[in-house]
Design an enzyme around this catalytic site. Sequence first.
Site, PDB file in Angstrom:
ATOM      1  N   ASP A  43     -42.188 -32.414  30.287  1.00  0.00           N
ATOM      2  CA  ASP A  43     -43.160 -31.537  30.919  1.00  0.00           C
ATOM      3  C   ASP A  43     -44.274 -31.280  29.903  1.00  0.00           C
ATOM      4  OD1 ASP A  43     -44.237 -29.440  32.681  1.00  0.00           O
ATOM      5  OD2 ASP A  43     -43.374 -28.049  31.225  1.00  0.00           O
ATOM      6  N   ASP A  45     -47.045 -28.354  30.207  1.00  0.00           N
ATOM      7  CA  ASP A  45     -47.460 -26.968  30.000  1.00  0.00           C
ATOM      8  C   ASP A  45     -46.354 -26.127  29.383  1.00  0.00           C
ATOM      9  OD1 ASP A  45     -49.697 -27.886  31.240  1.00  0.00           O
ATOM     10  OD2 ASP A  45     -49.428 -26.750  33.095  1.00  0.00           O
TER      11      ASP A  45
END
Length: 291
Positions: A43, A45
């Site tokens: 991922d 963020d």
Amino acid sequence: MPDPVDSAKLAGRASAEAAVAAAGGSDGSLSAPPDLTAAAFFDVDNTMMMGASLFHFARGMAARKFLTASDLAGFAWQQLKFRVGGRENPQDVQASREQALSFVAGRPVQELVELSEEIYDELMADRIWAGTRALAQMHLDAGQRVWLVTATPVQLAQIIARRLGLTGALGTVAESEHGVFTGRLVGEMLHGRAKAHAVRALAASEGLDLRRCTAYSDSSNDVPMLSAVGTAVAVNPDQGLRDIARTRGWEIRDFRTGRKAAKIGLNSIMGASAIAGAIAAGLAYRRRDRS
């Protein structure tokens, strides 16, 4: 209204196809003989990057007067609600979708690519977590491909991956015709279940054994993706993911400094400060224009 599961699957397939096409089958990022059936998925963020990549992109757009301070404030509010609340409802997801589309509708794809290159250098390069970057390098050193998986536009995601020396990226695919964005998404934003579908679609295309793959995320919203692979790692986790990781025996890596349980709220505080600064910057640009 389209079936949400079918929409998530469509988004996942489109993201995987875009990722494979952009990577071009190259393993040039690997620093060891290729391990063809294992890969790592990160991922972006608050996992690979401090804060929200799409918000940083919005700040860059506002500085270039593509967005107003009011636009930025509205987008920032949605981001803050998500980071503080840790949960989403369909209305918020729809609002985020509409905001994401508003960035690109009617604009040339190449313009987004060029802006993304500039904004990465200005606002994102210094926000990469060194610890997470080292984890990605560990997989590259083992001959494994490393992919980013994010809701941010796939063009921006691919630039982040390239700048970090990774294999490629799975991101949200916005429809385009004749090199111009239509204002529609292919499926939906690459989020939640759509990320898991994208990972599975990429694995099928690339011959990966998901039991030998690893996924990293900070958010409980990514549990579907984390559950799709053999090894899941919670990085800088929110409280929901921290609890799930402990229950399931997943490894936890926290690169935030100094405050034990209080660290969980750090992203929200940082997000609020960034939002205030960005709005102030936007207003300053507007005042400067009037003078």
